[in-house]
Structures are given as structure tokens and as C-alpha cells.
Design a protein around this motif. Structure first.
Motif, mmCIF file in Angstrom:
data_model
loop_
_atom_site.group_PDB
_atom_site.id
_atom_site.type_symbol
_atom_site.label_atom_id
_atom_site.label_comp_id
_atom_site.label_asym_id
_atom_site.label_seq_id
_atom_site.Cartn_x
_atom_site.Cartn_y
_atom_site.Cartn_z
ATOM 1 N N UNK A 1 -2.914 5.675 -3.582
ATOM 2 C CA UNK A 1 -2.398 5.374 -4.913
ATOM 3 C C UNK A 1 -2.306 3.873 -5.173
ATOM 4 N N UNK A 2 -1.865 3.131 -4.169
ATOM 5 C CA UNK A 2 -1.770 1.667 -4.260
ATOM 6 C C UNK A 2 -2.376 1.097 -2.995
ATOM 7 N N UNK A 3 -3.335 0.188 -3.158
ATOM 8 C CA UNK A 3 -4.106 -0.281 -2.012
ATOM 9 C C UNK A 3 -4.081 -1.802 -1.925
ATOM 10 N N UNK A 4 -3.221 -2.331 -1.043
ATOM 11 C CA UNK A 4 -3.151 -3.769 -0.764
ATOM 12 C C UNK A 4 -2.990 -4.600 -2.049
ATOM 13 N N UNK A 5 -1.935 -4.314 -2.787
ATOM 14 C CA UNK A 5 -1.660 -5.025 -4.040
ATOM 15 C C UNK A 5 -0.726 -6.203 -3.766
ATOM 16 N N UNK B 1 12.127 1.025 -5.243
ATOM 17 C CA UNK B 1 12.550 1.758 -4.064
ATOM 18 C C UNK B 1 12.541 3.270 -4.195
ATOM 19 N N UNK B 2 11.990 3.808 -5.282
ATOM 20 C CA UNK B 2 11.898 5.267 -5.420
ATOM 21 C C UNK B 2 10.805 5.840 -4.525
ATOM 22 N N UNK B 3 9.787 5.049 -4.246
ATOM 23 C CA UNK B 3 8.782 5.389 -3.239
ATOM 24 C C UNK B 3 8.867 4.352 -2.132
ATOM 25 N N UNK B 4 8.697 4.787 -0.893
ATOM 26 C CA UNK B 4 8.660 3.874 0.239
ATOM 27 C C UNK B 4 7.217 3.499 0.527
ATOM 28 N N UNK B 5 6.928 2.227 0.527
ATOM 29 C CA UNK B 5 5.565 1.763 0.777
ATOM 30 C C UNK B 5 5.166 2.036 2.221
ATOM 31 N N UNK B 6 3.879 2.293 2.434
ATOM 32 C CA UNK B 6 3.362 2.488 3.784
ATOM 33 C C UNK B 6 3.213 1.161 4.517
ATOM 34 N N UNK B 7 2.902 0.116 3.750
ATOM 35 C CA UNK B 7 2.630 -1.182 4.362
ATOM 36 C C UNK B 7 2.874 -2.272 3.324
ATOM 37 N N UNK B 8 3.042 -3.489 3.810
ATOM 38 C CA UNK B 8 3.215 -4.622 2.920
ATOM 39 C C UNK B 8 4.631 -5.156 2.916
ATOM 40 N N UNK C 1 0.842 -1.198 0.000
ATOM 41 C CA UNK C 1 0.000 0.000 0.000
ATOM 42 C C UNK C 1 0.877 1.248 0.000
ATOM 43 N N UNK C 2 0.407 2.284 -0.688
ATOM 44 C CA UNK C 2 1.112 3.560 -0.715
ATOM 45 C C UNK C 2 0.103 4.693 -0.809
ATOM 46 N N UNK C 3 0.197 5.628 0.122
ATOM 47 C CA UNK C 3 -0.675 6.796 0.112
ATOM 48 C C UNK C 3 0.172 8.062 0.054
ATOM 49 N N UNK C 4 -0.470 9.163 -0.337
ATOM 50 C CA UNK C 4 0.188 10.461 -0.382
ATOM 51 C C UNK C 4 -0.707 11.487 0.303
ATOM 52 N N UNK C 5 -0.097 12.387 1.043
ATOM 53 C CA UNK C 5 -0.836 13.503 1.634
ATOM 54 C C UNK C 5 -0.941 14.614 0.595
ATOM 55 N N UNK C 6 -2.162 15.021 0.285
ATOM 56 C CA UNK C 6 -2.397 16.044 -0.730
ATOM 57 C C UNK C 6 -3.373 17.082 -0.186
ATOM 58 N N UNK C 7 -3.559 18.143 -0.955
ATOM 59 C CA UNK C 7 -4.578 19.143 -0.636
ATOM 60 C C UNK C 7 -5.654 19.096 -1.698
ATOM 61 N N UNK C 8 -6.889 19.009 -1.264
ATOM 62 C CA UNK C 8 -8.025 18.940 -2.176
ATOM 63 C C UNK C 8 -9.125 19.847 -1.659
ATOM 64 N N UNK D 1 3.232 2.011 -8.248
ATOM 65 C CA UNK D 1 3.633 0.650 -7.898
ATOM 66 C C UNK D 1 5.028 0.348 -8.445
ATOM 67 N N UNK D 2 5.308 0.807 -9.659
ATOM 68 C CA UNK D 2 6.636 0.596 -10.249
ATOM 69 C C UNK D 2 7.710 1.244 -9.391
ATOM 70 N N UNK D 3 7.467 2.441 -8.923
ATOM 71 C CA UNK D 3 8.445 3.159 -8.110
ATOM 72 C C UNK D 3 8.615 2.516 -6.733
ATOM 73 N N UNK D 4 7.558 1.916 -6.215
ATOM 74 C CA UNK D 4 7.678 1.186 -4.952
ATOM 75 C C UNK D 4 8.566 -0.041 -5.148
ATOM 76 N N UNK D 5 8.408 -0.718 -6.272
ATOM 77 C CA UNK D 5 9.189 -1.928 -6.528
ATOM 78 C C UNK D 5 10.687 -1.628 -6.520
#
Length: 322
Positions: free
Chosen positions: A27-31, A60-67, A11-18, A54-58
Motif C-alpha cells: 500500500x505504501x512503498x518507501x515514502x 498511528x491507526x496503522x503500524x508501519x512495517x518499516x521506516x 512502508x506498509x503492506x497488508x496480507x490479502x487473498x487474491x 499513509x494518513x493512517x500511518x501518520x
């Protein structure tokens, strides 16, 4: 043979303003996915479905929140930066061949950079640069040129050569041919296929072009709003799509073959043709607002992937309810 890459509940989330407020974008939820060595896993879906994240998590460019991420039998910590040894085994080719290269570095310097980071000697670097340039079809004379002196296809060959410089086991290709002309796309796809055989590579190939994915992939995963809704072999998925979203994607692929001009119309959608926001996704099944088969259950319960054949799963209540 054991899987080369295994993703477990990533899983990967981002803090944004909306709308002037803070929000969380999922962005990625329990894949969960697996990639067999020497094969290509294609990942498809509409823009914003989480493929590139997901590609960037694989890699290591993004750090996953969980998994969990298991690579070549070794568990890697998804919440910590990769070590140089781990990075050496995974490389990535990006979508835009121009922005991925340093305009002030020559072609040989760009290819040599990851080798320098790993501490290789000058003689090893020179030999390796010459080898990979030859293998990707770049003349030796191009070594002293700069990116602006090359065509788009040639620049992407440089990016592929740089990815191969460290002799990785896994290469992640994020829309690696989408910025190229169709004729050049075909050349690069054939090159990737040849390199896979020559180097014994494993690919994760991300694209929105379903025809390209079918050509290169052994297995395919379909993503929608951060979740994998269907996966299986390319032949299974393209010949008999199970999930309504997969059916929608495949029915929308244009064809130039007159014999196929009478193919079925795209699946009718339910409430809307717009993709819901990943900031506030629908309850239950995220595709239900666009699905003609949606029921009350779809709004209440998140469908879990179930096996519908050998090596094939689908996350849809159509296959879990009588």
C-alpha cells in the motif's frame, strides 16, 4: 525552521487473498515526505494509490512495517502504538462525516470524548467544547443535538471541532470535503483556512480533487501505486508538472472556463489505461505500463527521486538519463 513532520522510507503492506491464494499488497512503498510547520501538504493520486493508508500511518491507526517518523523533533516508533501524549498532538478528520460520529452521542459528547480520554476536568471540557463549537461555526444550541439532526456540512464541522479539542499541532484531513456538496465544500475549505491561521495548525490534506488541493495546499506530493512520484510547491507542480503521471492527472481536470477549453489533450497512455494491481506491480517504474515515454530502462530500474529545483523532486528516468 525545522520540519514539524518528517517521514523517512515509510512502508506498509497488508496480507490479502487474491485468486484463492495469499498475497502481499504493497500500500505504501518507501515514502519520504516533510511538512513544514504552519503549512499544508496536499497528497493527490488516483483511488488505491495509498493516500489514506499513509494518513493512517501518520496518526498511528496503522503500524508501519518499516521506516521512521519524526514529529516535532521527536522520533516516533512506527511499529508501536502511540502514547496518549503523542496522540494528543495529531488528530484526523475522516471522509464520511456520518460514520465518524457515534449516532447515540450528542454533539457535545462527541467533541468532549477525546478530552475525557486525556483526563481533563469537567469544567475544562465544558469550556473547551463551547470554544471549538463557536470556532467552527456551530451554534451553542446544537450541543444537545444528535448527528442525524444535522446536515452533512454541520456533521463535518463537528468532526473538525472534535479534532481541535485537544489543540493538536497537526491535523490530517483524509478526503474531508469529498462527501459534501460543492457549495458546502467551499465553506468548509474557507473554515479550514481560517482555523489554520487562528490555531497555527499544520495540515496534511488528502484528496482526489486537484482543484481543492491547489486551493488549500502550500506543497503537494503526487502518489502512484504506493510511491511518491513528484513533490514540490503547489505553484511549481501545477504550473509545470514534471512527471508524466502528474501531467496526466492535471490534463484530465475538467474546466468550465471557455478561455481554457482548448487546453492540451490528456497524455496518451502506452499499453493500458488501467491501474496495475498493488499486489503485483510492474517492475522498475510502476507507471511505465501507462507512460508514453517508457523505455527498456524503465522496466529494469526503479527511478529514485532526484532534485529538479529548489524544494522539488521527481522520480522519473526522463530526468536521470541524458
Amino acid at each position: 525552521m525545522a520540519d514539524l513532520l518528517e517521514l523517512i522510507d515509510i512502508s506498509k503492506t497488508f496480507d490479502v487473498r487474491s485468486g484463492g491464494r495469499r498475497a502481499t499488497l504493497s500500500a505504501v512503498d518507501h515514502v519520504s515526505l516533510t511538512v513544514r510547520p504552519g503549512t499544508t501538504l496536499g497528497i493527490v493520486g488516483e483511488s488505491g494509490c495509498g493516500k489514506s493508508t499513509l494518513a493512517r500511518v501518520i496518526v498511528g491507526l496503522h503500524l508501519a512495517d518499516d521506516g521512521e517518523l519524526v514529529f516535532d523533533g521527536k522520533q516516533m516508533l512506527t511499529g508501536k502504538r502511540r502514547t496518549p501524549g503523542e496522540l494528543k498532538q495529531m488528530q484526523m478528520v475522516f471522509q464520511d462525516p456520518s460514520s465518524a460520529l457515534n449516532p447515540r452521542a450528542t454533539i457535545s459528547e462527541s467533541i468532549a470524548f477525546p478530552l475525557q480520554v486525556q483526563g481533563a476536568s469537567k469544567s475544562v471540557i465544558a469550556e473547551r467544547v463551547a470554544t471549538v463549537m463557536r470556532d467552527v461555526g456551530l451554534p451553542a444550541a446544537y450541543a444537545s443535538r444528535y448527528p442525524h439532526q444535522l446536515s452533512g456540512g454541520q456533521r463535518q464541522r463537528v468532526n473538525i471541532a472534535r479534532a481541535l479539542a485537544l489543540q493538536p499541532k497537526l491535523v490530517v484531513l483524509d478526503e474531508a470535503v469529498s462527501a459534501l456538496d460543492k457549495s458546502i465544500q467551499a465553506q468548509v475549505l474557507n473554515l479550514l483556512s481560517d482555523l489554520q491561521d487562528e490555531y497555527g495548525l499544520t495540515y496534511v490534506f488528502i484528496s482526489h480533487d486537484l482543484n481543492v488541493v491547489r486551493y488549500l495546499s502550500d506543497d503537494v506530493a503526487v502518489m502512484y501505486l504506493g510511491q511518491v512520484v513528484e513533490q514540490g510547491s503547489a505553484q511549481q507542480l501545477y504550473d509545470e508538472p514534471k512527471h508524466p503521471y502528474t501531467q496526466l492527472l492535471l490534463s484530465s481536470v475538467p474546466t468550465l472556463d471557455p478561455a481554457e477549453s482548448t487546453r492540451d489533450e490528456p497524455v496518451d497512455t502506452a499499453d493500458s489505461t488501467e491501474i496495475p494491481s498493488p499486489i503485483d506491480p510492474p517492475s522498475g517504474c510502476r507507471f511505465r505500463t501507462r507512460c508514453p515515454f517508457a523505455t527498456d530502462l524503465c522496466a529494469q530500474v526503479v527511478p529514485v527521486p532526484i532534485q529538479v529545483g529548489e524544494g522539488r523532486t521527481v522520480a522519473c528516468h526522463l530526468y536521470t538519463t541524458p
